[in-house]
Design a protein around this motif. Structure first.
Motif, PDB file in Angstrom:
ATOM      1  N   MET A   1      -5.857 -24.502  17.455  1.00  0.00           N
ATOM      2  CA  MET A   1      -5.848 -23.066  17.414  1.00  0.00           C
ATOM      3  C   MET A   1      -5.150 -22.610  16.137  1.00  0.00           C
ATOM      4  SD  MET A   1      -3.729 -20.320  19.761  1.00  0.00           S
ATOM      5  CE  MET A   1      -3.230 -21.596  20.816  1.00  0.00           C
ATOM      6  N   SER A   2      -5.683 -21.562  15.582  1.00  0.00           N
ATOM      7  CA  SER A   2      -5.063 -20.964  14.404  1.00  0.00           C
ATOM      8  C   SER A   2      -5.052 -19.446  14.587  1.00  0.00           C
ATOM      9  CB  SER A   2      -5.845 -21.346  13.154  1.00  0.00           C
ATOM     10  OG  SER A   2      -5.204 -20.836  12.010  1.00  0.00           O
ATOM     11  N   ILE A   3      -3.872 -18.862  14.453  1.00  0.00           N
ATOM     12  CA  ILE A   3      -3.692 -17.412  14.541  1.00  0.00           C
ATOM     13  C   ILE A   3      -2.895 -16.991  13.318  1.00  0.00           C
ATOM     14  CG2 ILE A   3      -2.660 -15.502  15.834  1.00  0.00           C
ATOM     15  CD1 ILE A   3      -2.838 -17.262  18.344  1.00  0.00           C
ATOM     16  N   TRP A   4      -3.316 -15.914  12.670  1.00  0.00           N
ATOM     17  CA  TRP A   4      -2.636 -15.431  11.482  1.00  0.00           C
ATOM     18  C   TRP A   4      -2.590 -13.918  11.532  1.00  0.00           C
ATOM     19  CZ3 TRP A   4      -4.304 -12.182   7.586  1.00  0.00           C
ATOM     20  CH2 TRP A   4      -3.549 -12.177   6.415  1.00  0.00           C
ATOM     21  N   TRP A   5      -1.439 -13.322  11.163  1.00  0.00           N
ATOM     22  CA  TRP A   5      -1.356 -11.876  11.024  1.00  0.00           C
ATOM     23  C   TRP A   5      -0.345 -11.518   9.950  1.00  0.00           C
ATOM     24  CZ3 TRP A   5       3.542 -10.238  12.159  1.00  0.00           C
ATOM     25  CH2 TRP A   5       4.263 -10.893  13.148  1.00  0.00           C
ATOM     26  N   SER A   6      -0.542 -10.338   9.399  1.00  0.00           N
ATOM     27  CA  SER A   6       0.345  -9.851   8.345  1.00  0.00           C
ATOM     28  C   SER A   6       0.602  -8.366   8.570  1.00  0.00           C
ATOM     29  CB  SER A   6      -0.290 -10.073   6.975  1.00  0.00           C
ATOM     30  OG  SER A   6       0.599  -9.710   5.948  1.00  0.00           O
ATOM     31  N   LEU A   7       1.849  -7.971   8.378  1.00  0.00           N
ATOM     32  CA  LEU A   7       2.255  -6.572   8.524  1.00  0.00           C
ATOM     33  C   LEU A   7       2.883  -6.089   7.231  1.00  0.00           C
ATOM     34  CD1 LEU A   7       4.259  -6.801  11.878  1.00  0.00           C
ATOM     35  CD2 LEU A   7       1.964  -5.860  11.604  1.00  0.00           C
ATOM     36  N   HIS A   8       2.640  -4.859   6.915  1.00  0.00           N
ATOM     37  CA  HIS A   8       3.350  -4.193   5.830  1.00  0.00           C
ATOM     38  C   HIS A   8       4.117  -3.062   6.493  1.00  0.00           C
ATOM     39  CE1 HIS A   8       1.271  -6.498   2.790  1.00  0.00           C
ATOM     40  NE2 HIS A   8       0.200  -6.354   3.558  1.00  0.00           N
ATOM     41  N   LEU A   9       5.440  -3.161   6.455  1.00  0.00           N
ATOM     42  CA  LEU A   9       6.290  -2.259   7.215  1.00  0.00           C
ATOM     43  C   LEU A   9       7.160  -1.399   6.307  1.00  0.00           C
ATOM     44  CD1 LEU A   9       7.397  -4.968   9.771  1.00  0.00           C
ATOM     45  CD2 LEU A   9       5.872  -3.051  10.254  1.00  0.00           C
ATOM     46  N   ARG A  10       7.462  -0.206   6.791  1.00  0.00           N
ATOM     47  CA  ARG A  10       8.409   0.651   6.085  1.00  0.00           C
ATOM     48  C   ARG A  10       9.808   0.066   6.258  1.00  0.00           C
ATOM     49  NH1 ARG A  10       7.016   5.647   4.445  1.00  0.00           N
ATOM     50  NH2 ARG A  10       9.126   6.384   4.805  1.00  0.00           N
ATOM     51  N   ARG A  11      10.627   0.255   5.275  1.00  0.00           N
ATOM     52  CA  ARG A  11      11.995  -0.254   5.304  1.00  0.00           C
ATOM     53  C   ARG A  11      12.856   0.665   6.169  1.00  0.00           C
ATOM     54  NH1 ARG A  11      15.631   0.558   0.974  1.00  0.00           N
ATOM     55  NH2 ARG A  11      17.531  -0.244   1.845  1.00  0.00           N
ATOM     56  N   GLU A  12      12.624   0.581   7.480  1.00  0.00           N
ATOM     57  CA  GLU A  12      13.335   1.379   8.473  1.00  0.00           C
ATOM     58  C   GLU A  12      13.760   0.461   9.614  1.00  0.00           C
ATOM     59  OE1 GLU A  12      10.324   4.059   9.776  1.00  0.00           O
ATOM     60  OE2 GLU A  12      10.499   5.342   7.999  1.00  0.00           O
ATOM     61  N   ALA A  13      14.874   0.784  10.244  1.00  0.00           N
ATOM     62  CA  ALA A  13      15.365  -0.041  11.352  1.00  0.00           C
ATOM     63  C   ALA A  13      14.335  -0.155  12.476  1.00  0.00           C
ATOM     64  CB  ALA A  13      16.676   0.524  11.885  1.00  0.00           C
ATOM     65  N   ALA A  14      13.558   0.881  12.712  1.00  0.00           N
ATOM     66  CA  ALA A  14      12.565   0.860  13.789  1.00  0.00           C
ATOM     67  C   ALA A  14      11.454  -0.160  13.555  1.00  0.00           C
ATOM     68  CB  ALA A  14      11.956   2.252  13.963  1.00  0.00           C
ATOM     69  N   SER A  15      11.284  -0.632  12.332  1.00  0.00           N
ATOM     70  CA  SER A  15      10.232  -1.613  12.054  1.00  0.00           C
ATOM     71  C   SER A  15      10.593  -3.003  12.571  1.00  0.00           C
ATOM     72  CB  SER A  15       9.961  -1.687  10.546  1.00  0.00           C
ATOM     73  OG  SER A  15      11.065  -2.245   9.857  1.00  0.00           O
ATOM     74  N   VAL A  16      11.877  -3.281  12.718  1.00  0.00           N
ATOM     75  CA  VAL A  16      12.318  -4.620  13.120  1.00  0.00           C
ATOM     76  C   VAL A  16      11.845  -4.968  14.534  1.00  0.00           C
ATOM     77  CG1 VAL A  16      14.309  -6.140  13.442  1.00  0.00           C
ATOM     78  CG2 VAL A  16      14.246  -4.540  11.497  1.00  0.00           C
ATOM     79  N   PRO A  17      12.095  -4.118  15.546  1.00  0.00           N
ATOM     80  CA  PRO A  17      11.591  -4.475  16.874  1.00  0.00           C
ATOM     81  C   PRO A  17      10.064  -4.508  16.962  1.00  0.00           C
ATOM     82  CG  PRO A  17      12.748  -2.358  16.940  1.00  0.00           C
ATOM     83  CD  PRO A  17      12.934  -2.932  15.573  1.00  0.00           C
ATOM     84  N   LEU A  18       9.393  -3.729  16.136  1.00  0.00           N
ATOM     85  CA  LEU A  18       7.926  -3.764  16.105  1.00  0.00           C
ATOM     86  C   LEU A  18       7.439  -5.161  15.703  1.00  0.00           C
ATOM     87  CD1 LEU A  18       5.127  -2.412  16.171  1.00  0.00           C
ATOM     88  CD2 LEU A  18       5.517  -1.802  13.779  1.00  0.00           C
ATOM     89  N   ALA A  19       7.990  -5.704  14.644  1.00  0.00           N
ATOM     90  CA  ALA A  19       7.612  -7.049  14.193  1.00  0.00           C
ATOM     91  C   ALA A  19       7.950  -8.082  15.260  1.00  0.00           C
ATOM     92  CB  ALA A  19       8.310  -7.377  12.876  1.00  0.00           C
ATOM     93  N   ARG A  20       9.131  -7.948  15.857  1.00  0.00           N
ATOM     94  CA  ARG A  20       9.557  -8.907  16.886  1.00  0.00           C
ATOM     95  C   ARG A  20       8.622  -8.858  18.093  1.00  0.00           C
ATOM     96  NH1 ARG A  20      14.643  -7.222  17.786  1.00  0.00           N
ATOM     97  NH2 ARG A  20      13.964  -5.838  19.437  1.00  0.00           N
ATOM     98  N   ARG A  21       8.268  -7.657  18.552  1.00  0.00           N
ATOM     99  CA  ARG A  21       7.382  -7.534  19.719  1.00  0.00           C
ATOM    100  C   ARG A  21       5.992  -8.116  19.447  1.00  0.00           C
ATOM    101  NH1 ARG A  21       8.309  -1.745  20.271  1.00  0.00           N
ATOM    102  NH2 ARG A  21      10.547  -1.780  20.254  1.00  0.00           N
ATOM    103  N   LEU A  22       5.485  -7.895  18.246  1.00  0.00           N
ATOM    104  CA  LEU A  22       4.178  -8.450  17.895  1.00  0.00           C
ATOM    105  C   LEU A  22       4.236  -9.980  17.915  1.00  0.00           C
ATOM    106  CD1 LEU A  22       1.266  -8.046  17.087  1.00  0.00           C
ATOM    107  CD2 LEU A  22       2.015  -7.833  14.723  1.00  0.00           C
ATOM    108  N   LEU A  23       5.301 -10.545  17.368  1.00  0.00           N
ATOM    109  CA  LEU A  23       5.445 -12.000  17.377  1.00  0.00           C
ATOM    110  C   LEU A  23       5.546 -12.528  18.807  1.00  0.00           C
ATOM    111  CD1 LEU A  23       5.880 -14.691  15.823  1.00  0.00           C
ATOM    112  CD2 LEU A  23       8.333 -14.226  16.024  1.00  0.00           C
ATOM    113  N   ILE A  24       6.384 -11.921  19.622  1.00  0.00           N
ATOM    114  CA  ILE A  24       6.557 -12.392  20.999  1.00  0.00           C
ATOM    115  C   ILE A  24       5.242 -12.276  21.771  1.00  0.00           C
ATOM    116  CG2 ILE A  24       7.679 -11.873  23.208  1.00  0.00           C
ATOM    117  CD1 ILE A  24      10.224 -11.223  21.567  1.00  0.00           C
ATOM    118  N   GLY A  25       4.525 -11.178  21.587  1.00  0.00           N
ATOM    119  CA  GLY A  25       3.239 -11.016  22.261  1.00  0.00           C
ATOM    120  C   GLY A  25       2.233 -12.071  21.845  1.00  0.00           C
TER     121      GLY A  25
END
Length: 147
Positions: A1-25
């Protein structure tokens, strides 16, 4: 299996949990063991928090994650000034003394402790890249196969 994703996020504290939730999901959907998902999510959180806090005047940063077979590789890149040269080569040598920087200075050390391999790459004038990887373990009830 191969899964790949990339995010471009604003430099804001709220972006950190977004990245973490996407990874955990992604990890949960792929059937990665929760202990491994937790380690990677904490390492990602620290790398993203560093990008948010230390990226100077940069407005954003990027996160790229890839599961390829039994390995996950994550890269967090910003366009800030980079880390001080002495901390960059050996982050674990610069652990704060007891009581000093109680809330700061431990992120890079934590990343090193949670993953199998980590690489800190300074791009003078163009930011910092923190790349790390970890061998995955799978849940017993996994529906998808890593091979």
């Amino acid at each position: 299996m191969s899964i790949w994703w990339s995010l471009h996020l604003r430099r804001e504290a709220a972006s950190v949990p977004l990245a973490r939730r996407l990874l955990i999901g992604t990890m949960e959907t792929a059937g990665v063991h929760p202990d491994i998902s937790f380690d990677l999510s904490v390492a990602l959180t620290e790398a993203c928090a560093n990008a948010v806090e230390h990226a100077g005047t940069a407005t954003g940063y990027s996160v790229t994650a890839q599961i390829d077979g039994d390995r996950c590789r994550i890269e967090v890149a910003d366009s800030g000034p980079g880390l001080p040269r002495d901390r960059f080569r050996h982050p674990s040598r610069h652990a704060p003394h007891r009581g000093q920087y109680a809330e700061h200075g431990r992120g890079l050390i934590l990343i090193e402790a949670l993953v199998d391999h980590v690489h800190f790459h300074d791009r003078p004038g163009h930011g910092t890249v923190v790349a790390f990887d970890k061998v995955l373990k799978w849940r017993d009830d996994v529906l998808l196969n890593a091979s």
